[in-house]
Design a protein around this motif. Structure first.
Motif, PDB file in Angstrom:
ATOM      1  N   SER A 111       0.842  -1.196   0.000  1.00  0.00           N
ATOM      2  CA  SER A 111       0.000   0.000   0.000  1.00  0.00           C
ATOM      3  C   SER A 111       0.877   1.246   0.000  1.00  0.00           C
ATOM      4  O   SER A 111       2.025   1.215   0.456  1.00  0.00           O
ATOM      5  CB  SER A 111      -0.946   0.018   1.202  1.00  0.00           C
ATOM      6  N   TRP A 112       0.315   2.308  -0.523  1.00  0.00           N
ATOM      7  CA  TRP A 112       0.976   3.597  -0.562  1.00  0.00           C
ATOM      8  C   TRP A 112      -0.032   4.656  -0.120  1.00  0.00           C
ATOM      9  O   TRP A 112      -1.162   4.677  -0.596  1.00  0.00           O
ATOM     10  CB  TRP A 112       1.465   3.904  -1.977  1.00  0.00           C
ATOM     11  N   GLU A 113       0.388   5.524   0.795  1.00  0.00           N
ATOM     12  CA  GLU A 113      -0.494   6.562   1.320  1.00  0.00           C
ATOM     13  C   GLU A 113       0.267   7.869   1.430  1.00  0.00           C
ATOM     14  O   GLU A 113       1.416   7.893   1.870  1.00  0.00           O
ATOM     15  CB  GLU A 113      -1.028   6.155   2.693  1.00  0.00           C
ATOM     16  N   ARG A 114      -0.401   8.955   1.037  1.00  0.00           N
ATOM     17  CA  ARG A 114       0.193  10.296   1.149  1.00  0.00           C
ATOM     18  C   ARG A 114      -0.823  11.224   1.795  1.00  0.00           C
ATOM     19  O   ARG A 114      -1.987  11.234   1.415  1.00  0.00           O
ATOM     20  CB  ARG A 114       0.570  10.831  -0.215  1.00  0.00           C
ATOM     21  N   THR A 115      -0.362  11.984   2.790  1.00  0.00           N
ATOM     22  CA  THR A 115      -1.206  12.950   3.475  1.00  0.00           C
ATOM     23  C   THR A 115      -0.533  14.316   3.408  1.00  0.00           C
ATOM     24  O   THR A 115       0.649  14.438   3.725  1.00  0.00           O
ATOM     25  CB  THR A 115      -1.417  12.560   4.953  1.00  0.00           C
ATOM     26  N   ARG A 116      -1.290  15.308   3.007  1.00  0.00           N
ATOM     27  CA  ARG A 116      -0.815  16.690   3.004  1.00  0.00           C
ATOM     28  C   ARG A 116      -1.877  17.536   3.687  1.00  0.00           C
ATOM     29  O   ARG A 116      -3.033  17.530   3.267  1.00  0.00           O
ATOM     30  CB  ARG A 116      -0.571  17.186   1.590  1.00  0.00           C
ATOM     31  N   THR A 129      -4.537  10.463   0.112  1.00  0.00           N
ATOM     32  CA  THR A 129      -4.791   9.486  -0.938  1.00  0.00           C
ATOM     33  C   THR A 129      -4.145   8.166  -0.550  1.00  0.00           C
ATOM     34  O   THR A 129      -3.111   8.144   0.135  1.00  0.00           O
ATOM     35  CB  THR A 129      -4.236   9.954  -2.295  1.00  0.00           C
ATOM     36  N   ARG A 130      -4.771   7.065  -0.973  1.00  0.00           N
ATOM     37  CA  ARG A 130      -4.274   5.738  -0.604  1.00  0.00           C
ATOM     38  C   ARG A 130      -4.574   4.732  -1.717  1.00  0.00           C
ATOM     39  O   ARG A 130      -5.659   4.756  -2.295  1.00  0.00           O
ATOM     40  CB  ARG A 130      -4.914   5.279   0.696  1.00  0.00           C
ATOM     41  N   GLY A 152      -8.568   5.079  -2.191  1.00  0.00           N
ATOM     42  CA  GLY A 152      -9.411   5.941  -1.382  1.00  0.00           C
ATOM     43  C   GLY A 152      -8.812   7.313  -1.223  1.00  0.00           C
ATOM     44  O   GLY A 152      -7.628   7.530  -1.499  1.00  0.00           O
ATOM     45  N   GLY A 153      -9.624   8.207  -0.758  1.00  0.00           N
ATOM     46  CA  GLY A 153      -9.157   9.560  -0.544  1.00  0.00           C
ATOM     47  C   GLY A 153     -10.041  10.300   0.440  1.00  0.00           C
ATOM     48  O   GLY A 153     -11.162   9.893   0.724  1.00  0.00           O
ATOM     49  N   ARG A 168     -15.099  11.932   1.752  1.00  0.00           N
ATOM     50  CA  ARG A 168     -14.332  10.690   1.679  1.00  0.00           C
ATOM     51  C   ARG A 168     -14.888   9.808   0.575  1.00  0.00           C
ATOM     52  O   ARG A 168     -16.086   9.793   0.333  1.00  0.00           O
ATOM     53  CB  ARG A 168     -14.458   9.881   2.968  1.00  0.00           C
ATOM     54  N   ALA A 169     -13.997   9.033  -0.035  1.00  0.00           N
ATOM     55  CA  ALA A 169     -14.400   8.030  -1.014  1.00  0.00           C
ATOM     56  C   ALA A 169     -13.426   6.868  -0.898  1.00  0.00           C
ATOM     57  O   ALA A 169     -12.226   7.068  -0.659  1.00  0.00           O
ATOM     58  CB  ALA A 169     -14.378   8.606  -2.420  1.00  0.00           C
TER      59      ALA A 169
END
Length: 186
Positions: A111-116, A129-130, A152-153, A168-169
């Motif tokens: 998995s890859w996730e980024r939060t800003r 985003t994930r 997801g986001g 959210r989705a």
């Protein structure tokens, strides 16, 4: 319905930053317990190796299941993303309508996730985003073959003062040749 959740953290075990977490959940729909043990700076200065074990009895309106889970995960920061590789084993006895079965799945995943965001505590502007990939192959410690892809986001925007809008989705397909042996929790 009403329920209770308890969580405990044991920090700084072994003097090297190792820590553990325990969680117990009790409600009409879910009764579960899980434990995690985390080893920091594993293979990377900001990497974390996590061992997890858990048990759950789930009784939502459409199904019932008993699940055992064991997994190991390696997480690290890479190019601004939180990258996680995992190996999970899941055994689940379940009933959906008149069908019942027991599945055993060995699920490698990534998995890859980024939060800003403007704040980690109370963001008023941000995006997360994930992307998750997980698979199993019949005969390789699994009773079914599948590939699960999900994305997801979440978007947070300020509406003024301390009021925020959250959107959210989350979704994605599960590719498999046969649906019946797959547990409802997947």
């Amino acid at each position: 319905g009403p329920g209770r959740r308890g969580q405990g953290k044991l920090g700084r075990l072994k003097g090297r930053g190792h820590h553990a977490e325990l969680e117990v959940v009790g409600s009409f729909i879910e009764r579960s317990a899980s434990a995690q043990y985390m080893v920091p700076a594993f293979g990377h200065p900001k990497g974390v190796l996590t061992f997890l074990a858990g048990y759950a009895i789930l009784n939502p309106a459409t199904s019932a299941s008993r699940t055992y889970v064991a997994s190991v995960r390696l997480s690290r920061r890479r190019l601004g993303w939180r990258e996680t590789f995992s190996l999970s084993w899941q055994r689940e006895a379940f009933r959906v309508a008149t069908d019942s079965a027991t599945s055993t799945l060995f699920l490698p995943g990534a998995s890859w996730e980024r939060t800003r965001s403007d704040s980690r505590i109370f963001p008023t502007s941000g995006i997360r985003t994930r992307l998750d990939l997980q698979g199993a192959h019949d005969g390789v410690l699994s009773s079914a073959s599948l590939l699960r892809v999900s994305a997801g986001g979440k978007i947070v925007r300020s509406l003024g003062g301390r009021t925020r809008a959250l959107v959210r989705a989350h979704g994605g397909p599960v590719f498999t040749n046969e649906v019946r042996p797959l547990p409802p929790t997947l």
